[in-house]
Design a protein around this motif. Sequence first.
Motif, PDB file in Angstrom:
ATOM      1  N   VAL A   1      40.059  22.983-107.241  1.00 47.87           N
ATOM      2  CA  VAL A   1      40.050  22.158-106.053  1.00 47.87           C
ATOM      3  C   VAL A   1      38.140  21.744-105.562  1.00 47.87           C
ATOM      4  O   VAL A   1      37.947  22.692-105.959  1.00 47.87           O
ATOM      5  CB  VAL A   1      40.660  22.916-104.819  1.00 47.87           C
ATOM      6  N   SER A   2      38.509  20.753-105.014  1.00 50.44           N
ATOM      7  CA  SER A   2      36.840  20.196-105.365  1.00 50.44           C
ATOM      8  C   SER A   2      37.103  19.912-104.111  1.00 50.44           C
ATOM      9  O   SER A   2      37.177  19.056-103.640  1.00 50.44           O
ATOM     10  CB  SER A   2      36.455  19.483-106.856  1.00 50.44           C
ATOM     11  N   ILE A   3      35.476  20.071-103.751  1.00 52.04           N
ATOM     12  CA  ILE A   3      35.310  19.553-102.352  1.00 52.04           C
ATOM     13  C   ILE A   3      34.706  18.120-102.169  1.00 52.04           C
ATOM     14  O   ILE A   3      33.183  17.564-103.372  1.00 52.04           O
ATOM     15  CB  ILE A   3      33.439  19.759-101.842  1.00 52.04           C
ATOM     16  N   GLU A   4      35.561  17.497-101.597  1.00 47.07           N
ATOM     17  CA  GLU A   4      35.001  15.385-101.835  1.00 47.07           C
ATOM     18  C   GLU A   4      34.036  14.822-100.550  1.00 47.07           C
ATOM     19  O   GLU A   4      32.761  14.765-101.116  1.00 47.07           O
ATOM     20  CB  GLU A   4      36.405  14.609-101.211  1.00 47.07           C
ATOM     21  N   ARG A   5      33.699  16.085 -99.879  1.00 46.67           N
ATOM     22  CA  ARG A   5      32.651  15.122 -98.546  1.00 46.67           C
ATOM     23  C   ARG A   5      33.150  16.023 -97.406  1.00 46.67           C
ATOM     24  O   ARG A   5      33.897  16.370 -97.472  1.00 46.67           O
ATOM     25  CB  ARG A   5      33.122  13.541 -98.423  1.00 46.67           C
TER      26      ARG A   5
END
Length: 563
Positions: free
Chosen positions: A426-430
């Motif tokens: 889970v990565s922060i996109e914007r």
Amino acid sequence: MNALVALCHFCELHGPRTLFCTEALHPPSPSPSSLAGTAGPGDRDRDGDREGEGLTMRANSSATQRGEMCEGCRSLPASHPGFVSIDDETGIRFLSHQHPRQPQLFSVVRQACVRSLSCEVNSDVCPGREGPIFFGDEQHGFVFSHTFFIKDSLARGFQRWYSIVMVAMDRIYLINSWPFLLCHLRLTIQSLQSTALKVFDIEQGVCPQRSVRMNSVFSPAVFPHQRSGNAARSLTSLTQHPNLWASLHSSFSWLLKACGSRLTEKLLEGAPTEDTLVLIERQSEQEEEMSCWEGAEGGDSTSQRHQSESKLGLDFLCDDANLNELPGPKFRSLRHLRQVLGVAEFRQLVWHVLMGNQVIWRGADPGLIQSAFTVLKSLLPVGCVCSVPYSAQYEEAYKCNFLGLSPDVHIPTHVSSSDFSVLVDVSIERNGRICAVGEYDISALYQFTISSANTQPTDRGPTLLNKLEVALSNENLSVDVVSHCLLCLKEEWMNKVKVLFKFSKVDGRGREDTQKVLALLGATGTGEEDNVRLLKFWMTGLSKTYKSHLMTAVRGGERSPSQ
């Protein structure tokens, strides 16, 4: 709670007497006329009676009874309206007076009073005749009684005998409430005793009664008059508490309300489910483990106990988490998770969950990961779930099949290359935005990457997953309906697991016979391999109670022919 609390006193002139009584009045059920919006004359008359029922003493305060009362037998005068408290949440009214409103209750409380202050004394449980005891029957109700003494410088033996009784028709409820009642009634009793002891010490300091009695002349003619004069002392005069009865009303009302709300009844139809049995077993194991920790000695055991307590608490919070209480963005349901991840990725993830592979989520938002685990764990029986909600290091698959990790945790090579694990990064996109309804748009906040070394196709089975996807894709079915559908599917396949366990593990049948049973259970055909893996994995989630019962029944059946 349908119960009644009363304070009783053993008068030296009149014997056991009820001093103060608090009962709960539940709001009446609406009549057909009230539902229609009109109230007839009879309804108005009954409403008027209800308003006055608890505020006046009924037939139990007749002139004969008032004539038999001394000062020590009386709490409130006949003209006193009594005390009333109303619970705004439930509409229940708590009424307090010297006697109950209804003649039937008066006789029940009267009998409980007599028995608590005379014959119902256990010398083993109540040394010195003080302490709690339980008695009663189906006809006259069941009673929790706590007897105690109050110091009085003018009484025979310098003390008077009282008891607080709780009367209810539900024996099991009253027994289960024993620790709660004992704890809070002792607080009330200790308050009364400490207040009366201060008054006793002051009176003894002014005029010591022991020396007065030893120096007084005793004669049979004078003794009845001396006894009559000493018997008429009220509890108010013994404690010098100006608002004693109002304080007892508050205490008894709270006790009835708290005791009624701490335990709730649930209707169980049929035998308990496997999930229920597993939860009971886990709770028993945790209680045994806690007791072992409490009995251990040394600093190391104490530190281990605190660490394990925190871990148990974390697991408990994760298992029973309420999605609505989790802060920040969260997954609300399986359908929501499917919409965010995508149909193909969702099926791949759920396939790994049902097969028993380790599901790893790695990200910076523990709340989001916890909500994902809460949703995914609904796919499995409770006995197949072992989770670590959020950790700073990797945990092996034998410890947990749901693992949450912080973003900087490295996955070991033997895990990333294994067919029996799946990783969701889970990565922060914007910077995310909030929807019009005030909810977070998870798709705009995060990017989800699912990876696994398993190359087996997941589009054929298992059968449970195929049926679940049909329900999830049907937008005409609400989330609650899908949840009930999943519950039915789990029960169906747990029954198949029980049959397979009995046939293969207990009876020890061969491979050919087991294959026939699988065909009978509908586990063969398309997705047969996945169905078999699911059944074998779910077999590990069977409760120890069920396995033990099955083995005992089989062995008993084997012995019966020889007998």
